[in-house]
Design a protein around this motif. Structure first.
Motif, short mmCIF file in Angstrom:
data_model
loop_
_atom_site.label_atom_id
_atom_site.label_comp_id
_atom_site.label_asym_id
_atom_site.label_seq_id
_atom_site.Cartn_x
_atom_site.Cartn_y
_atom_site.Cartn_z
N LEU A 87 10.12 3.05 61.57
CA LEU A 87 11.57 3.13 62.04
C LEU A 87 11.44 3.32 63.65
N ILE A 88 12.21 1.96 64.31
CA ILE A 88 12.29 2.14 65.82
C ILE A 88 13.66 2.62 66.02
N GLU A 89 13.70 3.59 66.78
CA GLU A 89 15.23 4.31 67.18
C GLU A 89 15.44 3.86 68.71
N ALA A 90 16.66 3.17 68.68
CA ALA A 90 17.00 2.49 69.97
C ALA A 90 18.51 3.02 70.04
N ILE A 91 18.85 4.47 69.97
CA ILE A 91 20.28 4.73 69.91
C ILE A 91 20.58 5.44 71.38
N PRO A 92 21.58 5.62 71.71
CA PRO A 92 22.11 6.02 73.03
C PRO A 92 21.05 7.18 73.60
N GLU A 93 20.93 7.32 75.02
CA GLU A 93 19.90 7.98 75.68
C GLU A 93 20.58 9.34 75.99
N SER A 94 20.87 10.15 74.76
CA SER A 94 21.38 11.42 74.81
C SER A 94 20.66 12.21 73.79
N ALA A 109 13.97 9.37 54.83
CA ALA A 109 13.10 8.65 55.12
C ALA A 109 11.82 9.05 54.24
N PRO A 110 11.07 8.03 53.52
CA PRO A 110 9.95 8.18 52.67
C PRO A 110 9.03 8.95 53.55
N ASP A 111 7.98 9.55 52.84
CA ASP A 111 7.17 10.20 53.65
C ASP A 111 6.10 9.18 54.33
N LYS A 112 6.10 8.10 54.12
CA LYS A 112 5.22 7.06 54.82
C LYS A 112 5.55 6.65 56.00
N THR A 113 6.71 6.55 56.24
CA THR A 113 7.50 6.09 57.37
C THR A 113 7.18 6.65 58.96
N VAL A 114 6.85 5.84 59.60
CA VAL A 114 6.38 6.32 61.22
C VAL A 114 7.66 6.30 61.81
N PHE A 115 8.01 7.22 62.75
CA PHE A 115 9.32 7.30 63.60
C PHE A 115 8.65 7.01 65.01
N ALA A 116 9.63 6.12 65.72
CA ALA A 116 9.30 5.82 67.04
C ALA A 116 10.37 5.73 67.94
N THR A 117 10.55 6.47 69.07
CA THR A 117 11.61 6.44 69.95
C THR A 117 11.51 5.41 71.19
N ASN A 118 12.38 4.48 71.18
CA ASN A 118 12.59 3.76 72.32
C ASN A 118 12.96 4.37 73.63
N SER A 119 13.25 5.78 73.62
CA SER A 119 13.96 6.55 74.49
C SER A 119 13.18 6.15 76.08
#
Length: 298
Positions: A87-94, A109-119
């Motif tokens: 999962l790549i997160e690119a939501i508002p910079e708040s 989210a499934p246990d396998k999912t890696v989270f990455a922020t585009n902050s």
């Protein structure tokens, strides 16, 4: 492919570019946003990107067709994330918006999912706890016009699993990015640590009445040979992003200059839907901004 199914959360200035580019590189991508109207706007922007990819990357009609076949859309977070490897997160910079998003994401989210922020400014450690899987969380930051400026800065936090970090580095290379590992947490990573002070200097000149934006841009372009000046870059980045970054600084420091900047950006730009290139108007009017005209540097 270490990650095969990708969800991109947020279809704004960078989110839609990230989603389209990953799909162009052959991955299945689900674009998530908070409602279908916003997703419809993203689909329209993908048509623009198609032409840019044909022009700049010499993409074929078949490649563009395959890109669209790799894209799907969902405004239901649980449905959008249910099969995702990344999962790549690119939501508002708040930080408030991001923490709220990760609190909800962690529930579905499934246990396998890696989270990455585009902050572009927040540290992964500031968000890690809200993900409920800090070992599988890090930052993956892209530059604007991702298909041309193909950098990917990868930055973990002290709790990031090194194997996850290495997998994301490989993924960045798989989608045609120049992978740029960042070894310690640093606000702004590498790119924005260089860029933000430059843009701050320009906005300070403007807000203090030293010179108009076009004069500031002209000065920079003539003196350095750069293709655009700081206010052209601000339009490219997006006025909302610029506002959010300055608001974070204003809230933290109570700096009267920063407060003046965010008030000016809100009243003169955001409230009038002049958000930069994405809406056709910001400091310049698009698609033919003044700085591209032959007589601009005269």
């Amino acid at each position: 492919m270490l990650f095969q199914k990708i969800t991109v959360a947020g279809s704004g200035v960078l989110g839609y570019q990230i989603a389209f580019h990953i799909a162009f590189k052959g991955f299945k991508v689900i674009v998530y946003d908070i409602n279908d109207d916003i997703l419809d706007k993203a689909k329209a922007k993908f048509q623009f990107l198609s032409e840019a990819y044909k022009r700049d990357l010499k993409a074929t009609d078949e490649q563009i067709k395959n890109t669209f076949s790799n894209l799907s859309y969902n405004s239901n977070l649980a449905e959008a994330i249910k099969d995702a490897d990344l999962l790549i997160e690119a939501i508002p910079e708040s930080i408030k918006i991001k923490v709220s998003f990760y609190n909800e994401l962690a529930k579905v989210a499934p246990d396998k999912t890696v989270f990455a922020t585009n902050s572009s400014t927040l540290l992964p450690s500031e968000l890690a706890e809200s993900t409920k899987r800090p070992h599988q969380f890090l930052a993956l930051h892209f530059a604007n016009e991702i298909w041309i400026h193909n950098t990917a800065e990868i930055m973990g936090h002290p709790g990031t699993d090194t194997k996850i970090f290495d997998k994301v580095v490989v993924f960045a290379k798989e989608i045609g990015m120049i992978a740029l590992p960042v070894h310690k947490e640093q606000r702004g990573y590498i790119l924005n640590s260089l860029l933000v002070p430059f843009l701050d200097a320009a906005t300070n000149l403007w807000i203090n009445g030293i010179a108009e934006p076009q004069i500031i841009d002209k000065t920079w372009m003539v003196a350095t040979g750069a293709p655009m000046g700081p206010f052209g870059i601000l339009d490219l980045v997006g006025i909302t992003t610029v506002y959010n970054i300055n608001k974070l600084a204003a809230d933290a420091t109570k700096d009267p200059i920063k407060i003046n900047i965010i008030n000016k950006l809100k009243s003169d730009f955001i409230d009038k839907n002049k958000l930069g290139q994405s809406t056709g108007e910001g400091f310049y009017t698009y698609p033919t901004p003044a700085y591209l005209k032959d007589d601009f540097l005269e």
